[in-house]
Design a protein around this motif. Structure first.
Motif, PDB file in Angstrom:
ATOM      1  N   ASP A 144       0.829  -1.198   0.000  1.00 33.56           N
ATOM      2  CA  ASP A 144       0.000   0.000   0.000  1.00 33.56           C
ATOM      3  C   ASP A 144       0.863   1.247   0.000  1.00 33.56           C
ATOM      4  O   ASP A 144       0.731   2.111   0.838  1.00 33.56           O
ATOM      5  CB  ASP A 144      -0.911   0.010   1.223  1.00 33.56           C
ATOM      6  CG  ASP A 144      -0.136  -0.210   2.509  1.00 33.56           C
ATOM      7  OD1 ASP A 144       0.854  -0.950   2.481  1.00 33.56           O
ATOM      8  OD2 ASP A 144      -0.519   0.382   3.516  1.00 33.56           O
ATOM      9  N   ARG A 145       1.799   1.296  -0.904  1.00 31.21           N
ATOM     10  CA  ARG A 145       2.698   2.436  -0.848  1.00 31.21           C
ATOM     11  C   ARG A 145       3.377   2.755  -2.148  1.00 31.21           C
ATOM     12  O   ARG A 145       3.383   1.991  -3.098  1.00 31.21           O
ATOM     13  CB  ARG A 145       3.735   2.221   0.225  1.00 31.21           C
ATOM     14  CG  ARG A 145       4.200   0.769   0.290  1.00 31.21           C
ATOM     15  CD  ARG A 145       4.968   0.560   1.543  1.00 31.21           C
ATOM     16  NE  ARG A 145       5.199  -0.848   1.813  1.00 31.21           N
ATOM     17  CZ  ARG A 145       4.818  -1.431   2.934  1.00 31.21           C
ATOM     18  NH1 ARG A 145       4.165  -0.769   3.830  1.00 31.21           N
ATOM     19  NH2 ARG A 145       5.097  -2.690   3.141  1.00 31.21           N
TER      20      ARG A 145
ATOM     21  N   LEU B  88       0.303  11.182   2.108  1.00 31.46           N
ATOM     22  CA  LEU B  88      -0.730  10.472   2.862  1.00 31.46           C
ATOM     23  C   LEU B  88      -0.028   9.501   3.814  1.00 31.46           C
ATOM     24  O   LEU B  88       0.742   8.642   3.375  1.00 31.46           O
ATOM     25  CB  LEU B  88      -1.656   9.711   1.905  1.00 31.46           C
ATOM     26  CG  LEU B  88      -2.602   8.686   2.545  1.00 31.46           C
ATOM     27  CD1 LEU B  88      -3.551   9.338   3.543  1.00 31.46           C
ATOM     28  CD2 LEU B  88      -3.396   7.964   1.456  1.00 31.46           C
TER      29      LEU B  88
ATOM     30  N   ARG C 184      -3.087   1.677  11.519  1.00 31.61           N
ATOM     31  CA  ARG C 184      -3.332   1.176  10.164  1.00 31.61           C
ATOM     32  C   ARG C 184      -4.543   0.268  10.108  1.00 31.61           C
ATOM     33  O   ARG C 184      -4.946  -0.333  11.119  1.00 31.61           O
ATOM     34  CB  ARG C 184      -2.101   0.391   9.673  1.00 31.61           C
ATOM     35  CG  ARG C 184      -0.824   1.225   9.574  1.00 31.61           C
ATOM     36  CD  ARG C 184      -0.734   1.975   8.266  1.00 31.61           C
ATOM     37  NE  ARG C 184       0.373   2.947   8.317  1.00 31.61           N
ATOM     38  CZ  ARG C 184       1.630   2.687   7.963  1.00 31.61           C
ATOM     39  NH1 ARG C 184       1.953   1.473   7.532  1.00 31.61           N
ATOM     40  NH2 ARG C 184       2.547   3.633   8.026  1.00 31.61           N
TER      41      ARG C 184
ATOM     42  N   ILE D  47     -11.922  23.505  -7.226  1.00 29.26           N
ATOM     43  CA  ILE D  47     -11.043  22.640  -8.030  1.00 29.26           C
ATOM     44  C   ILE D  47     -11.611  21.227  -7.916  1.00 29.26           C
ATOM     45  O   ILE D  47     -12.005  20.792  -6.827  1.00 29.26           O
ATOM     46  CB  ILE D  47      -9.579  22.758  -7.548  1.00 29.26           C
ATOM     47  CG1 ILE D  47      -9.089  24.188  -7.851  1.00 29.26           C
ATOM     48  CG2 ILE D  47      -8.676  21.705  -8.217  1.00 29.26           C
ATOM     49  CD1 ILE D  47      -7.708  24.517  -7.360  1.00 29.26           C
TER      50      ILE D  47
ATOM     51  N   ALA E 117      -7.615  15.980  -9.529  1.00 27.49           N
ATOM     52  CA  ALA E 117      -6.362  15.815  -8.787  1.00 27.49           C
ATOM     53  C   ALA E 117      -5.451  14.822  -9.494  1.00 27.49           C
ATOM     54  O   ALA E 117      -5.907  14.007 -10.313  1.00 27.49           O
ATOM     55  CB  ALA E 117      -6.647  15.346  -7.357  1.00 27.49           C
TER      56      ALA E 117
HETATM   57  S1  MYA Z   1       1.131   7.715  -1.825  1.00 22.35           S
HETATM   58  C1  MYA Z   1       1.955   7.381  -0.306  1.00 22.35           C
HETATM   59  C2  MYA Z   1       1.061   6.649   0.641  1.00 22.35           C
HETATM   60  N1  MYA Z   1       1.662   6.515   1.958  1.00 22.35           N
HETATM   61  C3  MYA Z   1       2.334   5.435   2.390  1.00 22.35           C
HETATM   62  O1  MYA Z   1       2.462   4.457   1.715  1.00 22.35           O
HETATM   63  C4  MYA Z   1       2.918   5.532   3.795  1.00 22.35           C
HETATM   64  C5  MYA Z   1       2.815   4.245   4.562  1.00 22.35           C
HETATM   65  N2  MYA Z   1       1.435   3.778   4.608  1.00 22.35           N
HETATM   66  C6  MYA Z   1       0.438   4.398   5.312  1.00 22.35           C
HETATM   67  O2  MYA Z   1       0.615   5.395   5.975  1.00 22.35           O
HETATM   68  C7  MYA Z   1      -0.943   3.760   5.212  1.00 22.35           C
HETATM   69  O3  MYA Z   1      -0.814   2.408   4.816  1.00 22.35           O
HETATM   70  C8  MYA Z   1      -1.876   4.498   4.222  1.00 22.35           C
HETATM   71  C9  MYA Z   1      -3.206   3.713   4.087  1.00 22.35           C
HETATM   72  C10 MYA Z   1      -2.194   5.899   4.768  1.00 22.35           C
HETATM   73  C11 MYA Z   1      -1.277   4.613   2.834  1.00 22.35           C
HETATM   74  N3  MYA Z   1      -3.433   5.914  -2.047  1.00 22.35           N
HETATM   75  O4  MYA Z   1      -7.012   3.455   6.325  1.00 22.35           O
HETATM   76  P1  MYA Z   1      -7.007   2.163   5.597  1.00 22.35           P
HETATM   77  C12 MYA Z   1      -6.756   2.710   0.200  1.00 22.35           C
HETATM   78  C13 MYA Z   1      -4.767   5.865  -2.135  1.00 22.35           C
HETATM   79  O5  MYA Z   1      -7.647   1.027   6.291  1.00 22.35           O
HETATM   80  P2  MYA Z   1      -4.128   2.080   5.886  1.00 22.35           P
HETATM   81  C14 MYA Z   1       0.386   9.254  -1.557  1.00 22.35           C
HETATM   82  O6  MYA Z   1       0.672   9.928  -0.626  1.00 22.35           O
HETATM   83  C15 MYA Z   1      -6.941   1.214   0.092  1.00 22.35           C
HETATM   84  O7  MYA Z   1      -6.927   0.816  -1.267  1.00 22.35           O
HETATM   85  N4  MYA Z   1      -5.528   4.967  -1.488  1.00 22.35           N
HETATM   86  O8  MYA Z   1      -5.536   1.740   5.144  1.00 22.35           O
HETATM   87  C16 MYA Z   1      -0.701   9.692  -2.556  1.00 22.35           C
HETATM   88  C17 MYA Z   1      -8.286   1.037   0.768  1.00 22.35           C
HETATM   89  O9  MYA Z   1      -9.347   1.451  -0.098  1.00 22.35           O
HETATM   90  P3  MYA Z   1     -10.177   0.337  -0.924  1.00 22.35           P
HETATM   91  C18 MYA Z   1      -4.879   4.095  -0.699  1.00 22.35           C
HETATM   92  O10 MYA Z   1      -3.139   1.111   5.372  1.00 22.35           O
HETATM   93  C19 MYA Z   1      -2.056   9.534  -1.896  1.00 22.35           C
HETATM   94  C20 MYA Z   1      -8.209   2.061   1.907  1.00 22.35           C
HETATM   95  O11 MYA Z   1      -7.221   3.044   1.489  1.00 22.35           O
HETATM   96  C21 MYA Z   1      -3.503   4.095  -0.560  1.00 22.35           C
HETATM   97  O12 MYA Z   1      -4.310   2.194   7.349  1.00 22.35           O
HETATM   98  C22 MYA Z   1      -3.215   9.754  -2.844  1.00 22.35           C
HETATM   99  C23 MYA Z   1      -7.739   1.417   3.191  1.00 22.35           C
HETATM  100  O13 MYA Z   1      -7.722   2.417   4.173  1.00 22.35           O
HETATM  101  C24 MYA Z   1      -2.769   5.049  -1.280  1.00 22.35           C
HETATM  102  N5  MYA Z   1      -1.435   5.117  -1.227  1.00 22.35           N
HETATM  103  O14 MYA Z   1      -3.765   3.544   5.339  1.00 22.35           O
HETATM  104  C25 MYA Z   1      -4.544   9.630  -2.159  1.00 22.35           C
HETATM  105  N6  MYA Z   1      -3.153   3.111   0.288  1.00 22.35           N
HETATM  106  O15 MYA Z   1     -10.885  -0.497   0.076  1.00 22.35           O
HETATM  107  C26 MYA Z   1      -5.725   9.732  -3.104  1.00 22.35           C
HETATM  108  C27 MYA Z   1      -4.282   2.510   0.651  1.00 22.35           C
HETATM  109  O16 MYA Z   1     -11.113   1.084  -1.829  1.00 22.35           O
HETATM  110  C28 MYA Z   1      -6.011  11.160  -3.507  1.00 22.35           C
HETATM  111  N7  MYA Z   1      -5.338   3.091   0.062  1.00 22.35           N
HETATM  112  O17 MYA Z   1      -9.156  -0.459  -1.692  1.00 22.35           O
HETATM  113  C29 MYA Z   1      -7.263  11.241  -4.367  1.00 22.35           C
HETATM  114  C30 MYA Z   1      -7.582  12.674  -4.832  1.00 22.35           C
HETATM  115  C31 MYA Z   1      -8.169  13.500  -3.697  1.00 22.35           C
HETATM  116  C32 MYA Z   1      -8.384  14.969  -4.062  1.00 22.35           C
HETATM  117  C33 MYA Z   1      -9.518  15.175  -5.107  1.00 22.35           C
HETATM  118  C34 MYA Z   1      -9.759  16.682  -5.413  1.00 22.35           C
HETATM  119  C35 MYA Z   1     -10.703  16.899  -6.409  1.00 22.35           C
END
Ligand code: MYA
Length: 415
Positions: free
Chosen positions: A1-2, A165, A172, A193, A196
């Motif tokens: 997840d990274r 993020l 986690r 906006i 993204a």
């Molecule tokens: S990418 C860098 C991400 N950070 C890391 O890898 C650091 C180490 N890991 C952590 O801190 C945690 O494992 C994170 C997940 C926080 C990543 N992007 O809370 P949960 C989905 C998007 O139980 P945790 C960066 O910074 C996952 O598929 N979604 O999980 C860009 C599942 O959803 P679903 C992700 O492991 C970020 C849900 O989250 C990611 O405790 C862009 C699980 O949540 C990921 N990297 O926390 C974000 N990882 O069930 C999106 C997991 O559907 C931005 N998930 O599969 C979108 C645009 C927003 C703005 C829009 C404006 C219009």
């Protein structure tokens, strides 16, 4: 997840993970299936038009109050101008941010880097979002957005670039990340906006392209000692050191550090160059000054000024992103340079990038990393980069691209 801290690829794990990734299109994504992103079921459906997936809603219909967090936690807007807050963010990321698959390395963005990356022209403080424990006020999670103009084919779209993020290791898998993503989305919408861009090492619905990291050893002995790379077959340490040796100083006449006075010329050079890619930032002079003017230990930029005409003909840049080395007796930090934006109009790109390697070596970096984006493929193998075990997927939110792009069609580097 990274997002990967990529290291040199040599393992069966990589093959296994690639296979798992290739199967993950069939995985359910309870959160992402509810979001306006390209869905796996729509891949290959040519009846779908390119562009916004949902139209903007009137601002009066954007939820005015934040999403609910589990009751022990509260939202905190992080003031990145405050040294104290910057320190807290730095510490959260230093201990909990992205690691490689084998948990040997973890990104260690410096405070100066974070302050630079999060405060570009026109940034919104409200997009620097923390989660704190209500009682102790300890920062336990973080997500950020910054504004950017990104061109997709011939359309310039106002977007947020989402990054950093992070959820504390102890919190986690509690579905905190979806709440954070919804909250940053809400705050981006409040600025009118609706799109993204972001990157991740995990496969989500649906990448616009998938890139690979490549690594060029500058200090092979240390890289081998810390397990970043392995001694090649039939190679000794001294042959390896010799293989990666570089000249002491750049070879291109007129190669020098970029200065403030170069901003207009670099902007012209870069805008012209980036116009050939399907997805690329739309940089103006303010952006170039912020993102590309050299900033000690954060971003380095060099250019070639023709000794005869004084014209600026070529440009190269890289940013500084060290990784902590987890559990090594001798070394605690891997000093890595990441290729950023490069433009060659007169000097061959290969020679320009070789000069970039030389200055990176002079500055004591251990490794020079590059993605296979833009024209990078043309120099990676020749300049002795090796493929990494990390893949980086690029995504757009609420913007559909009809067909997957090739990495070489992408002109965007996110930090
Ligand atoms: S990418 C860098 C991400 N950070 C890391 O890898 C650091 C180490 N890991 C952590 O801190 C945690 O494992 C994170 C997940 C926080 C990543 N992007 O809370 P949960 C989905 C998007 O139980 P945790 C960066 O910074 C996952 O598929 N979604 O999980 C860009 C599942 O959803 P679903 C992700 O492991 C970020 C849900 O989250 C990611 O405790 C862009 C699980 O949540 C990921 N990297 O926390 C974000 N990882 O069930 C999106 C997991 O559907 C931005 N998930 O599969 C979108 C645009 C927003 C703005 C829009 C404006 C219009």
């Amino acid at each position: 997840d990274r997002k990967p801290v990529s290291k040199e690829d040599s393992s069966l794990e990589t093959i296994v993970r690639r296979f798992q990734d290739s199967m993950s299109v069939s995985k359910r994504h309870a959160f992402w299936e509810t979001q306006p992103v390209g869905q796996f079921k729509d891949v290959g459906d040519s009846s779908l038009r390119e562009g916004p997936i949902e139209p903007p809603t009137p601002l009066s219909e954007v939820k005015p109050e934040p999403y609910n967090l589990p009751s022990p936690y509260e939202w905190a807007t992080c003031d990145m101008e405050s040294e104290e807050t910057c320190n807290e963010v730095y510490t959260l990321l230093m201990n909990n941010y992205v690691e490689d698959d084998e948990n040997m390395f973890r990104f260690n963005y410096s405070k100066e880097f974070l302050s630079w990356a999060l405060r570009p022209p026109g940034y919104f403080k409200s997009w620097h979002i923390g989660v704190r424990a209500k009682v102790s006020k300890k920062l336990v999670a973080f997500i950020t957005g910054i504004p950017a103009r990104i061109r997709v084919r011939d359309e310039v779209v106002k977007m947020a670039e989402i990054n950093f993020l992070c959820v504390h290791k102890k919190l986690r898998s509690k579905r905190l990340a979806p709440v954070m993503i919804k909250e940053v989305t809400r705050r981006v919408h409040l600025e009118n906006i609706w799109q993204a861009a972001y990157t991740a090492g995990v496969v989500l619905p649906t990448p616009i392209t998938t890139c690979q990291y490549w690594h060029r050893s500058l200090n092979p002995k240390k890289l081998i000692d810390v397990g970043f790379s392995r001694l090649g077959a039939r190679m000794t340490m001294s042959r390896t050191v010799k293989l990666y040796k570089l000249p002491d100083s750049p070879v291109t006449p007129g190669f020098r550090k970029m200065e403030l006075r170069d901003v207009p010329a670099v902007t012209r050079l870069l805008r012209n160059y980036l116009s050939q890619f399907v997805v690329a930032p739309d940089f103006d002079e303010d952006d170039v000054q912020h993102w590309l003017l050299p900033f000690e230990s954060v971003v380095d930029s060099y250019l070639v000024e023709s000794p005869e005409t004084h014209e600026i003909t070529d440009f190269c840049s890289f940013y500084t992103l060290p990784s902590s080395i987890l559990g090594n007796q001798t070394y605690s930090t891997l000093k890595a340079a990441y290729s950023y934006y490069n433009v060659a109009t007169k000097t061959p790109l290969l020679q320009l990038m070789n000069d970039a390697l030389i200055v990176a070596k002079q500055k004591d970096f251990d490794v020079f990393n590059a993605l296979d984006v833009m024209e990078n493929e043309s120099f990676l193998k020749e300049l002795k980069f090796g493929p990494g075990d990390g893949q980086l997927h690029y995504y757009l939110y609420n913007y559909r691209i009809r067909n997957e792009l090739k990495p070489s069609e992408l002109g965007l580097v996110l930090l």
